[in-house]
Write a protein that holds these residues in place. Sequence first.
Motif, short mmCIF file in Angstrom:
data_model
loop_
_atom_site.label_atom_id
_atom_site.label_comp_id
_atom_site.label_asym_id
_atom_site.label_seq_id
_atom_site.Cartn_x
_atom_site.Cartn_y
_atom_site.Cartn_z
N THR A 36 33.43 -28.84 2.21
CA THR A 36 32.95 -29.52 0.99
C THR A 36 33.17 -31.03 1.00
O THR A 36 32.87 -31.69 0.03
N TYR A 60 36.59 -24.67 -0.98
CA TYR A 60 35.35 -23.88 -0.92
C TYR A 60 35.24 -22.95 -2.13
O TYR A 60 34.15 -22.73 -2.67
N THR A 63 33.23 -23.98 -5.09
CA THR A 63 31.78 -24.23 -4.96
C THR A 63 30.96 -23.13 -5.63
O THR A 63 31.41 -21.98 -5.69
N LEU A 142 26.53 -28.39 -3.51
CA LEU A 142 27.89 -28.23 -4.05
C LEU A 142 27.91 -28.30 -5.58
O LEU A 142 28.96 -28.15 -6.19
#
Length: 208
Positions: A36, A60, A63, A142
Motif C-alpha cells: 500500500t 493491507y 484496504t 486503495l
Amino acid sequence: MKKSVRYWLVAGIILVLVQMILGAITRLTGSGLSITKWDIITGTFFPLTDSSWNHYFDLYKSTPQYQKINFGMTLSEFKFIFFWEYFHRLWARLMGFVFLFPFIYFLIKKYLAKKDILNLSFVIILTVFVASLGWIMVASGLINRPWVNAYKLAFHLTAALLVLLMLLKTYIDYNKRPFVVFYNISRNEKISLNILMVLVLLQFFLVG
Ligand code: HEM
C-alpha cells in the motif's frame, strides 16, 4: 557500432519483456494492491521478520480489497500476493539501474550517435512514466473500490509496450546494416506500417 551497446540494448529488451510478464502475473494473481506504499528506497528490502510482515499485513487489512474481497486472508496467503507485487517493483528498480548507469557511461565515452541519444532519452523518460503510472494505478485501488482503475491499468500496459517498441527501434537504428530492409520500403509502405502500429496500440489499450 560497439558490442557493449548492442548487448546493453538486448539486455534492456529482455528486461522489459520479463517485466511485462511479471506485471501480467501480478494482475492474474490479484497481487497488485498488496503493497500500500511506494517507498522507492526502503521498499527494496524484503520483509524478513514477523514484525515487518505484520506491519505490511496490517496496512493491507485497511484496504477496500481486504475488507471487501480478501477478508480473513491468512498471513501465508498475503505473503504470496505480496511477493509478486514486490518482485514487479524490484524488477522496475533493476530496470532503472540497467538503463541509466550504462547510458551515462556510453554518453561519456561518446559511443552513441545523436539519434541514439534521442531514442534512449525517450526510453528512459517513458520508463519513469510507466513506473509512476504503476503507483498512480495502485493508489487508485486503495480508496473505495477494491481494484485498480481500468483506464490507468490500460495506460500502464500501453506505455510499457511503447517502452518495448522504442527499445526495439533503438536497436534497429543502432544496428542499421542487418535491418537495411526496414529502410528500403516506400513512403506509402512506411505510412501503412505506422497506421497499423497505431491501431495495434489502440487495440492493446482498449483490450488491455
Ligand atoms: C517500470 C517498469 C514497469 C513496467 C514495464 C510495467 C509493466 C506492467 C505490465 C505489462 C503489467 C500487466 C498489465 C495487464 O495485464 O494489463 C503490469 C501490471 C501491474 N503493474 Fe507494472 N510495470 C512497471 C512498473 C510498475 C511499478 C513501479 C508499479 C508500482 C509502483 C507497478 C504496478 C503494477 C500493478 C499493481 C500491476 C497489476 C495491475 C492489476 O492488478 O490489475 N508497475 N505492469
